[in-house]
Design a protein around this motif. Structure first.
Motif: not given
Lengths: 323, 524, 253
Positions: A257-267
């Motif tokens: 959805s959003d490049p900024a959320l990549a870390m959140l997605a991973a967690s």
């Protein structure tokens, strides 16, 4: 000397090699540097070569190397062939532009001018997949698959047993296939049913007989004994299975959805994985089974775990920065 | 220890009951031989004690079975694993682990023993069965006898009080088989384990057993003292048959017992020599290699019309490779084969069928259709002969058999007859049989011997590979003994199977009379 | 499959695993940068989903007899596959998966499909990052075959099985091509996917890639082989498997 080292490597828990292999694969998947991808390739091959035993599963390193090279070549080739973007600057070489009409969709441009940038990114993509393949090859070469099957958690015990039964049956099957093929010739030519049924049916019957008698002997020795999970545990596994899947769905959505959320997605995805691990743990409780010779964890295992963790942390934290 | 009351068992789909209202008791530490003709249901009978019947055979079981005071009727095999140990015919087929110790520990793992207790038990039972020195070895590297010991150790490790064995010695050579039987007797008498042993080479066990249970195939199951069993049971070992023919009282059970008695020359006759015709098959310097293994190393052999030549030798001595090479399909590195019709190696498969018949060790390898009728019809079609040709030949060998039966549900004897019929559809004159007596009981072997005699009288040449000494004594005109792919001896059965020869029959060993090797020679 | 909950779980898992194959068709333009992150993550995630489904199917429903038959079919499949591997375009793994699943049901089919691919990879050294994806796709083929309607008529049965075999061979092939598509063709221009483009456009690119890369031919080869093998062997094989099931006193799972 090499064999001595290999012997030590064999004493390591097979899961540890897989952990290292997967960690390297993750690092390879995440990197945007040709040099890091290349070093992972070199490292994986070097370690596998140094530590491998002469067991059957350790003999396919050459195959993996050929495969990895093939992947890089294929990726470069495809990229040159399906170049289409008619580069205007930084040209590496020019080839004739061909337009191909497949009868549907827009025409496909083949070849044309190829820029250094295209080559570089194709090289990176190719090396990345090659590095993943070689990381898996490292684990596959060093981890004893039989030990790994024995170390599978109780929840997957039946599947693991079916697989080890299959692995044990395979050589007998080939033997019985050869025997039946020879025997078939005794009947002269057979028109009605193709030679296939005449070969496969006796082989299947023969192997089924053996396998069912193996199953009988396993059952007679206690295989298939299991307790039952409490209703609380059953509910817990069901809820955890379903929510883990929901968590995966959310994670995948976030990821794209959003490049900024990549870390959140991973967690979020990591949370889902943790849930599945708990499901496996609880489902394993239904077995009363104990182990005679359990694989012990030694210092080498710990070192491998630390190394794997370091690789993952380093590559995940590096990901944001490089981008 | 074991008490069964009113136990009946029938397979689903058929009305016949394998056994009906069986009642018997077996005491603690008793060593019991279970016998019966093939297909009588003795295997099924053994399986009721640990739930394998009906759970792994289908069918319905009624009545009650008690073991050690517990009613076990209807329980699953894995529920009974701690009470009854089970060992089947081929140990290598039932192994689940790679090494000896893991194999012995398997049921302990499944039953949830604590690791320290497991180690103690593995050690104890490995000691008891004499496999303590090979604990770390790979199971496949062991001899047949060692494998069977490991199988027994793992069937007892969890402290089972009852041990059930289904023909555990059938794949072993005589010496290893005797060791296993002695071991089982000791387990029963010294460790107090109740042992039930099925075996169709009765001569190996009969003199050591405490009791005999006869599963007769007519749905009766009865328990006897060893000496009384043969009053009821028709399928008797050679020595007992000899005692019966000569009217010895009490009957001798093994060669040692018979050895004290003698036979007068008027009571037996030498075998009649067949009249031999032209040489039908001749082989020179046959060599067969499989990779590095040298299976056959330069064997020459001739066979004449009306002759039965038997190739004998241990497992792996090259019998089978030789038989297949003679047929022309099998691998052959060098050598010459000629038949009265030419070199079989240059014939098409179809042409070969008219000259040489071969029945492989696993006869069922040739069968792939769903009914007997289909197989017979397929054979007529392939051979291009009139309908029912194969059926007629089959009926000559096996009598009437329901044509709708699935070929794999037929007895071993019937399967052998079927494959022989398929192979003789073109009336081939050379007949090769590879280990034809596997899985046959005495009755089926006698029937096979009759069929062989019949083919012989038709002027065919028969070459058999076999290590069944008693059967060979019945049919052979000439014996060739192989060892490591070479001929070590050859000669007449009267020499080779005599008490002074390499492979004495029971009758020869008991009566030590030159020329007398088979009960069939004794006049009643 | 025992309960409705477990059906939902398996269905849900199926959908998520499909997402991990077909994401290049669906992602928005803003996600271009995460694409290779996703490729890497999915390689790790697919085995986890696979484990979840396998646990679901093996919990209590695989007895030793099912296991014996499963072992035989997996081994046979692996051996047949190894033997067929020399001849390009001939894919021999699928007819046994479909027939086995047809006789023994969906759960059996899933385990048979995924384990067959694992064992043949173990035997030939074909273990790689694609393996979990192959296992999942083959598992789904087996899962589907288990739900096919059962007909008494020989012809209807053969027709159903062959049509399914055709479809399954192409779906499996497309899924696997879809998996390696981003790796080999990359994103943006040419035959690669372009993030944020309409699905129709991406599909067009994908099919062009399938055609040019030869994947389509391979799939066609697989579809034909599987169908022919089913025609040749189904009557005999189904009878043999059913007989084994009857003889061993099977209760279907």
């Amino acid at each position: 000397m090499r064999l001595l080292i290999a012997k030590r490597a064999d004493a390591v828990h097979p899961g540890s090699w897989w952990l290292l292999g997967l960690a390297l694969a993750v690092a390879a998947g995440l990197t945007s540097s040709i040099w890091i991808a290349l070093s992972i390739c070199v490292f994986a091959v070097a370690v596998a070569r140094l530590l491998r035993t002469d067991a059957p599963w350790a003999r396919s390193l050459g195959f993996y190397l050929t495969l990895a090279t093939g992947i890089v070549v294929l990726r470069l080739g495809f990229r040159v062939l399906f170049n289409s973007g008619l580069a205007t600057e930084n040209i590496a070489f020019r080839l004739k532009d061909i337009e191909l009409n497949l009868g549907f969709g827009p025409g496909v441009h083949l070849l044309g001018s190829v820029s250094w940038l295209t080559l570089q990114s194709a090289m990176l993509d190719g090396l990345r997949l090659a590095a993943i393949v070689l990381s898996v090859a490292l684990a596959n070469t060093l981890a004893n698959p039989r030990k790994l099957l024995r170390a599978t958690p109780g929840a997957l015990y039946e599947v693991a047993t079916a697989i080890s039964v299959a692995i044990n049956l395979a050589p007998q099957l080939i033997e019985s296939l050869n025997r039946v093929r020879r025997a078939r010739k005794l009947r002269g030519r057979s028109k009605k049913i193709g030679a296939l049924a005449g070969t496969i049916i006796p082989v299947l019957e023969d192997t089924l007989d053996r396998s069912l008698s193996l199953a009988a002997s396993m059952d007679a020795r206690g295989f298939g004994r299991r307790g039952s999970l409490s209703s609380y545990q059953q509910t817990a596994t069901r809820v955890l299975s379903l929510t883990s899947l929901a968590v995966f769905a959310i994670g995948i959505y976030l990821l794209f959805s959003d490049p900024a959320l990549a870390m959140l997605a991973a967690s979020v995805l990591a949370l889902g994985v943790a849930e599945v691990l708990i499901v496996v743990k609880i489902s394993s409780l239904k077995h009363v089974r104990t182990r005679y010779s359990s694989q012990t964890i030694n210092a080498l295992d710990l070192a491998l775990w630390l190394a794997s963790a370091a690789v993952i942390v380093f590559s995940v934290s590096g990901f944001g920065g490089v981008q | 220890m074991i008490k069964i009351s009113d136990v009946s068992f029938g397979y689903s789909g058929t009305e016949n009951q394998v056994f009906r209202r069986a009642n018997l008791q077996i005491g603690s530490g008793e060593f019991v031989l279970v016998c019966g003709p093939t297909g009588s249901g003795k295997s099924t009978f053994l399986k009721i004690f640990n739930g394998l019947a009906p759970h792994f055979t289908a069918g319905t079981l009624s009545g009650t079975i008690q073991i050690d005071g517990q009613d076990i009727t209807g329980r699953q095999p894995h529920e009974l694993a701690g009470l009854v140990g089970y060992v089947n015919q081929q140990p290598e087929g039932s192994f689940v682990a790679d090494t000896v110790e893991d194999e012995i520990a398997y049921s302990l793992e499944q039953l949830g023993f604590a690791p320290s207790e497991m180690r103690k038990r593995v050690e104890h039972f490995a000691n008891l069965l004499g496999v303590d020195r090979i604990l770390k070895q790979n199971l496949m590297s062991l001899s047949g006898g060692q494998q069977q010991r490991v199988a027994i150790a793992s069937a007892l490790a969890a402290g089972q009080k009852v041990l059930v064995l289904d023909e555990p010695t059938s794949a072993l050579d005589p010496a290893a088989a005797d060791e296993i039987v002695d071991l089982l007797m000791n387990l029963a008498h010294q460790q107090g384990i109740t042992v039930l042993l099925a075996e169709h080479r009765l001569e190996r066990v009969i003199s050591k057993a405490d009791a005999v249970i006869v599963v007769n195939g007519d749905s009766s199951v009865n328990k006897f003292l060893p000496r009384d069993a043969f009053k009821e049971y028709r399928l008797v070992p050679p020595i007992v048959e000899l005692s019966q023919k000569l009217g010895w009282q009490p009957a001798a059970l093994d060669p040692q017992e018979a050895g004290n008695r003698s036979i007068s020359p008027s009571q037996w006759a030498a075998k009649t020599e067949p009249s031999l015709g032209e040489t039908l098959l001749s082989a020179e310097g046959i060599v067969v290699n499989y990779g590095e293994t040298k299976a056959v190393q330069g064997i020459s052999l001739q066979a004449q019309a009306g002759e039965v030549v038997v190739v004998m030798g241990e497992n792996g001595s090259g019998k089978s490779s030789l038989i297949w090479a003679l047929q022309g399909i099998g691998d052959m590195k060098s050598g010459q084969i000629s038949t009265a019709w030419g070199d079989p190696r240059s014939m098409s498969d179809q042409r070969r069928l008219e000259v040489i018949a071969l029945v492989p060790q696993k006869a069922a390898d040739l069968l792939f259709l769903n009914t007997l009728a289909d197989e017979l019809a397929e054979s007529d079609r392939v051979a291009g002969v009139a309908e029912t040709t194969t059926a007629t030949i089959f009926a000559k060998f096996a009598g009437r058999v329901d044509p709708k039966i699935h070929p794999r549900d037929m007895s071993a004897g019937q399967q052998l007859a079927l494959v022989l019929a398929l192979q003789l559809v073109k009336d081939a004159s050379i007949v090769l049989l590879d280990e034809p007596t596997r899985g046959l009981d005495y009755a089926a072997k006698h029937r096979l011997a009759e069929v062989i005699a019949e083919l012989q009288s038709e002027g065919k040449t028969l070459i058999l590979a076999s290590h069944d000494i008693e059967f060979v004594a019945l049919v052979a005109n000439r014996i060739v003994v192989l060892q490591d792919g070479q001929i070590v001896t050859q000669g007449s059965p009267a020499d080779i199977l005599s008490h002074e020869g390499k492979l004495p029959t029971q009758v020869a060993a008991a009566l030590r009379t030159p020329g007398l090797i088979s009960v069939s020679q004794v006049l009643s | 499959m025992k309960s409705i909950v477990s059906k939902i779980t398996v269905g849900f898992a199926g959908v998520i695993s499909l997402l991990m194959f077909i994401w290049p068709l669906l992602i928005p333009a803003t996600a271009t940068n995460q694409a290779h992150l996703a490729q890497g993550i999915f390689i790790g995630l697919m085995p986890v989903i696979l484990v979840l489904v396998l646990v679901e199917f093996s919990s209590g429903s695989i007895g030793s007899k099912q296991l014996a038959v499963l072992g035989v079919l997996i081994a046979l499949n692996a051996v047949v596959r190894v033997l067929g591997a020399g001849t390009s375009g001939i894919e021999t793994a699928f007819f046994l998966i479909i027939l086995g699943a047809y006789v023994f049901g969906s759960g059996f089919g899933f385990v048979l499909g995924s384990a067959s691919l694992l064992v043949s990879a173990l035997l030939t050294g074909g273990i790689g990052p694609w393996l979990p994806f192959q296992m999942m796709a083959a598992g789904l083929v087996g899962l589907g075959a288990g739900t096919l309607p059962k007909f008494d008529s020989r012809w209807l049965k053969l027709a159903t099985l062959s049509i399914y075999a055709m479809v399954a061979a192409f779906v499996y092939g497309s899924l696997m091509t879809m998996w390696n598509w981003p790796f080999l063709a990359g994103s943006g221009g040419g035959l690669g996917y372009s993030a944020g483009a309409p699905i129709a456009e991406n599909l067009t690119h994908f099919f062009q890639y399938e055609l040019i890369s030869g994947g389509f031919l391979w799939d066609a080869g697989r579809a034909v082989t599987t169908t022919v093998l089913i025609w040749l062997t189904a009557p005999a094989l189904l009878a043999t498997l059913k007989r084994a099931a009857g003889r061993a006193g099977f209760e279907k799972n």
